[in-house]
Design a protein around this motif. Structure first.
Motif, PDB file in Angstrom:
ATOM      1  N   UNK A 173       1.593  11.088  24.799  1.00 26.53           N
ATOM      2  CA  UNK A 173       3.011  10.764  25.016  1.00 26.53           C
ATOM      3  C   UNK A 173       3.613  11.582  26.155  1.00 26.53           C
ATOM      4  N   UNK A 174       4.438  10.980  26.998  1.00 25.45           N
ATOM      5  CA  UNK A 174       5.105  11.730  28.069  1.00 25.45           C
ATOM      6  C   UNK A 174       5.874  12.922  27.483  1.00 25.45           C
ATOM      7  N   UNK A 175       5.865  14.019  28.212  1.00 26.37           N
ATOM      8  CA  UNK A 175       6.556  15.220  27.744  1.00 26.37           C
ATOM      9  C   UNK A 175       5.682  16.161  26.953  1.00 26.37           C
ATOM     10  N   UNK A 176       4.537  15.670  26.455  1.00 23.12           N
ATOM     11  CA  UNK A 176       3.584  16.557  25.771  1.00 23.12           C
ATOM     12  C   UNK A 176       3.062  17.587  26.772  1.00 23.12           C
ATOM     13  N   UNK A 177       3.058  18.858  26.364  1.00 25.34           N
ATOM     14  CA  UNK A 177       2.568  19.922  27.240  1.00 25.34           C
ATOM     15  C   UNK A 177       1.081  20.129  26.979  1.00 25.34           C
ATOM     16  N   UNK A 201       3.434  17.837  31.853  1.00 30.28           N
ATOM     17  CA  UNK A 201       3.668  19.273  32.055  1.00 30.28           C
ATOM     18  C   UNK A 201       2.497  20.080  31.516  1.00 30.28           C
ATOM     19  N   UNK A 202       2.209  21.212  32.179  1.00 30.53           N
ATOM     20  CA  UNK A 202       1.062  22.027  31.781  1.00 30.53           C
ATOM     21  C   UNK A 202       1.417  23.511  31.732  1.00 30.53           C
ATOM     22  N   UNK A 203       0.859  24.198  30.778  1.00 25.21           N
ATOM     23  CA  UNK A 203       0.776  25.653  30.746  1.00 25.21           C
ATOM     24  C   UNK A 203      -0.701  26.009  30.829  1.00 25.21           C
ATOM     25  N   UNK A 204      -1.035  27.103  31.494  1.00 22.74           N
ATOM     26  CA  UNK A 204      -2.424  27.557  31.480  1.00 22.74           C
ATOM     27  C   UNK A 204      -2.562  28.702  30.486  1.00 22.74           C
ATOM     28  N   UNK A 205      -3.729  28.805  29.868  1.00 22.16           N
ATOM     29  CA  UNK A 205      -3.979  29.847  28.873  1.00 22.16           C
ATOM     30  C   UNK A 205      -5.177  30.684  29.290  1.00 22.16           C
ATOM     31  N   UNK A 206      -4.913  31.967  29.465  1.00 20.57           N
ATOM     32  CA  UNK A 206      -5.960  32.935  29.766  1.00 20.57           C
ATOM     33  C   UNK A 206      -6.201  33.778  28.512  1.00 20.57           C
ATOM     34  N   UNK A 207      -7.041  34.803  28.627  1.00 21.38           N
ATOM     35  CA  UNK A 207      -7.301  35.642  27.454  1.00 21.38           C
ATOM     36  C   UNK A 207      -7.607  37.069  27.835  1.00 21.38           C
ATOM     37  N   UNK A 208      -7.174  37.989  26.981  1.00 16.84           N
ATOM     38  CA  UNK A 208      -7.593  39.385  27.085  1.00 16.84           C
ATOM     39  C   UNK A 208      -8.842  39.516  26.225  1.00 16.84           C
ATOM     40  N   UNK A 209      -9.963  39.743  26.838  1.00 10.56           N
ATOM     41  CA  UNK A 209     -11.251  39.657  26.149  1.00 10.56           C
ATOM     42  C   UNK A 209     -11.449  40.837  25.202  1.00 10.56           C
ATOM     43  N   UNK A 210     -11.109  40.603  23.938  1.00 14.68           N
ATOM     44  CA  UNK A 210     -11.324  41.608  22.897  1.00 14.68           C
ATOM     45  C   UNK A 210     -12.061  41.036  21.692  1.00 14.68           C
ATOM     46  N   UNK A 211     -12.157  39.705  21.578  1.00 13.59           N
ATOM     47  CA  UNK A 211     -12.591  39.128  20.305  1.00 13.59           C
ATOM     48  C   UNK A 211     -14.085  39.301  20.070  1.00 13.59           C
ATOM     49  N   UNK A 223      -9.833  39.434  36.047  1.00 19.06           N
ATOM     50  CA  UNK A 223     -10.406  38.361  36.874  1.00 19.06           C
ATOM     51  C   UNK A 223      -9.952  36.992  36.376  1.00 19.06           C
ATOM     52  N   UNK A 224      -9.982  36.815  35.078  1.00 19.39           N
ATOM     53  CA  UNK A 224      -9.608  35.546  34.461  1.00 19.39           C
ATOM     54  C   UNK A 224      -8.159  35.185  34.777  1.00 19.39           C
ATOM     55  N   UNK A 225      -7.263  36.139  34.582  1.00 16.54           N
ATOM     56  CA  UNK A 225      -5.843  35.883  34.833  1.00 16.54           C
ATOM     57  C   UNK A 225      -5.600  35.588  36.307  1.00 16.54           C
ATOM     58  N   UNK A 226      -6.158  36.395  37.190  1.00 18.84           N
ATOM     59  CA  UNK A 226      -5.960  36.191  38.630  1.00 18.84           C
ATOM     60  C   UNK A 226      -6.468  34.823  39.065  1.00 18.84           C
ATOM     61  N   UNK A 227      -7.667  34.453  38.608  1.00 23.26           N
ATOM     62  CA  UNK A 227      -8.284  33.205  39.059  1.00 23.26           C
ATOM     63  C   UNK A 227      -7.507  31.988  38.577  1.00 23.26           C
ATOM     64  N   UNK A 228      -7.108  32.008  37.301  1.00 25.80           N
ATOM     65  CA  UNK A 228      -6.441  30.836  36.743  1.00 25.80           C
ATOM     66  C   UNK A 228      -5.050  30.654  37.346  1.00 25.80           C
ATOM     67  N   UNK A 229      -4.335  31.755  37.581  1.00 28.26           N
ATOM     68  CA  UNK A 229      -3.031  31.630  38.226  1.00 28.26           C
ATOM     69  C   UNK A 229      -3.164  31.105  39.653  1.00 28.26           C
ATOM     70  N   UNK A 230      -4.187  31.564  40.363  1.00 28.93           N
ATOM     71  CA  UNK A 230      -4.390  31.102  41.736  1.00 28.93           C
ATOM     72  C   UNK A 230      -4.646  29.600  41.788  1.00 28.93           C
ATOM     73  N   UNK A 231      -5.334  29.078  40.765  1.00 33.16           N
ATOM     74  CA  UNK A 231      -5.601  27.641  40.713  1.00 33.16           C
ATOM     75  C   UNK A 231      -4.383  26.876  40.206  1.00 33.16           C
ATOM     76  N   UNK A 236       1.846  23.445  40.105  1.00 29.11           N
ATOM     77  CA  UNK A 236       3.124  23.403  39.408  1.00 29.11           C
ATOM     78  C   UNK A 236       3.068  23.655  37.917  1.00 29.11           C
ATOM     79  N   UNK A 237       2.138  24.493  37.457  1.00 29.66           N
ATOM     80  CA  UNK A 237       2.115  24.793  36.024  1.00 29.66           C
ATOM     81  C   UNK A 237       3.394  25.517  35.617  1.00 29.66           C
TER      82      UNK A 237
END
Length: 460
Positions: A173-177, A201-211, A223-231, A236-237
């Motif tokens: 459905x339109x508007x679903x993120x 619309x999109x949000x990107x999800x990164x992770x702090x690797x602790x699990x 590295x994960x945060x930097x790379x995903x934000x750059x992409x 327009x996320x």
């Protein structure tokens, strides 16, 4: 957790639950592992007072073994006592309507994250083996989507399964993120690419690797945060969700706070974070001037120790899962080969862990906030123990080779004493260290969590 998010100007908190929030009419569900409804309301108010919207992040298709392990609900799953709802069981719709109604009432946020990730039982259920998994997925998605529409909620969904069943994307459905996610230094193209130029619309999800790590793998996380934000930025996320998971159970969250701060700073500012000075900058903001340099050095050392241990275990991959190997029986042929091959890296991991112990202990003595550092100090001790166990294994193997096929009694006595004497020996060291860590871990766990699952952790 909310305090640290507010301090770093996060504006949303996704309260994740598979079956750990009290829902009226389900008294058997996770009895010892629930937030009461009153506690949830208090968390929502606490967040609002700090300009943070607390959003339910739940699972309404898969990841629900905690529901289906209860016999009363076992037949709602694709497989008995399985993980995923059977969308064609009429009782599934009734349960979903009940749960969504209660959760929509508990959380006033306009947003509602439904999960829907990592499903795989469809196609394996005997009664549904002729039904395509994509068909079952979209049936369940439509049920949930319609229920949330009635409650006026904007729905968020993880991207991975729609990326697998790309023919279903036009039915979102339109508007679903949509939330593409990934936790490595390279972006998970399979989860991102189908939505790169989407109108959704999109949000990107990164992770702090602790699990799956003994201590945070800051290098991988940053590295994960930097790379995903750059992409994501050029497409327009809307923003970034920085995730923490505790799948492996024996996970302490407070050592991940620097990673949460890094994600917040990265998402708010236009350019990349200054990685070389991040720990110094972070420590200067979070701790007294007298202790800041010690904290920064401790954070750097514990992160590097984790990376060295990962490399030693994996044969040079920095993202290897170190926590499962913490429990390994070292006296096996495979683990012996690993200990011998990675001997120098295990040694470097220990040296860095001991540096971290020294710096963090000094910081606590200098009145730095022990609540956020004591768990990190414990994890440095665990890294030290993991390195010790592997180094000792390699050394004991050397002793046995030195003994040869027909050792005399004096030689045998000497080397057995080095290995296993009851007062000072390698095996005695390991027993001392593991016993002390067990007690320290119990204290740390109860300082952060309820006793739920503590028995299993201490048993390991």
């Amino acid at each position: 957790q909310i305090d640290i998010l507010a301090r770093w100007k996060n504006n949303q908190y996704y309260l994740y639950s598979e079956a750990s929030m009290q829902l009226e009419g389900y008294p058997l569900l996770s009895r010892d592992a629930q937030f009461s409804q009153d506690e949830v309301r208090r968390i929502v108010v606490y967040g609002r007072e700090r300009h943070i919207d607390v959003i339910p992040c739940v699972e309404l298709y898969g990841h629900l073994h905690d529901l289906f392990r209860v016999e009363r609900y076992a037949d709602l799953a694709m497989l008995p006592h399985g993980i995923e709802f059977n969308p064609r069981n009429p009782q599934t719709a009734a349960l979903l309507a009940n749960w969504i109604g209660q959760l929509a009432s508990l959380f006033p946020s306009p947003f509602f994250h439904i999960g829907f990730d990592e499903t795989g039982e469809a196609g394996r259920a005997p009664a549904l083996h002729d039904v395509p998994p994509a068909t079952l997925y979209i049936e369940q998605f439509r049920q949930v989507s319609e229920l949330l529409r009635k409650h006026g909620k904007t729905m968020l969904v993880w991207s991975d399964m729609f990326a697998r069943y790309q023919e279903l994307i036009p039915q979102i459905p339109p508007g679903t993120i949509v939330v593409p996610w990934g936790y490595d230094r390279t972006v998970y193209q399979a989860y991102w690419k189908p939505f790169a130029d989407s109108a959704l619309p999109r949000l990107i999800a990164t992770g702090v690797s602790i699990w799956d790590q003994i201590a945070p793998n800051f290098e991988r996380s940053f590295d994960n945060i930097d790379s995903f934000l750059a992409v994501g930025r050029p497409h327009g996320v809307l923003g970034l969700i920085n995730t923490l998971w505790t799948d492996n159970v024996a996970v302490l969250m407070r050592p991940a706070f620097p990673g949460l701060a890094y994600g917040a700073a990265s998402a708010w500012q236009a350019g990349p974070v200054d990685r070389a000075n991040f720990f110094s900058d972070y420590s200067r903001i979070m701790y007294p001037p007298s202790a800041a340099s010690q904290v920064a050095a401790g954070l750097d050392a514990v992160g590097r120790s984790e990376v060295e241990l990962a490399k030693a275990i994996s044969g040079n991959r920095l993202w290897e899962e170190t926590l499962p190997t913490f429990w390994d029986d070292p006296l096996t042929a495979a683990h012996l080969a690993r200990a011998v091959a990675g001997r120098e890296q295990f040694r470097q991991s220990r040296l860095l862990a001991e540096d971290a112990e020294e710096h963090l202990s000094r910081a606590i003595q200098l009145a730095a906030d022990a609540a956020t550092l004591s768990d990190l100090l414990l994890e440095a001790r665990m890294l030290d123990y993991a390195g010790m166990k592997n180094l000792y294994l390699a050394e004991m193997a050397d002793f046995w080779r030195e003994l040869g096929a027909h050792p005399d009694r004096a030689k045998m006595g000497f080397y057995l004493g080095e290995e296993s004497s009851y007062d000072h020996s390698r095996i005695q060291d390991l027993m001392d260290a593991s016993g002390d860590l067990k007690q320290a871990y119990r204290v740390a766990w109860l300082d952060s969590y309820t006793p739920y699952r503590l028995g299993m952790v201490l048993g390991k």
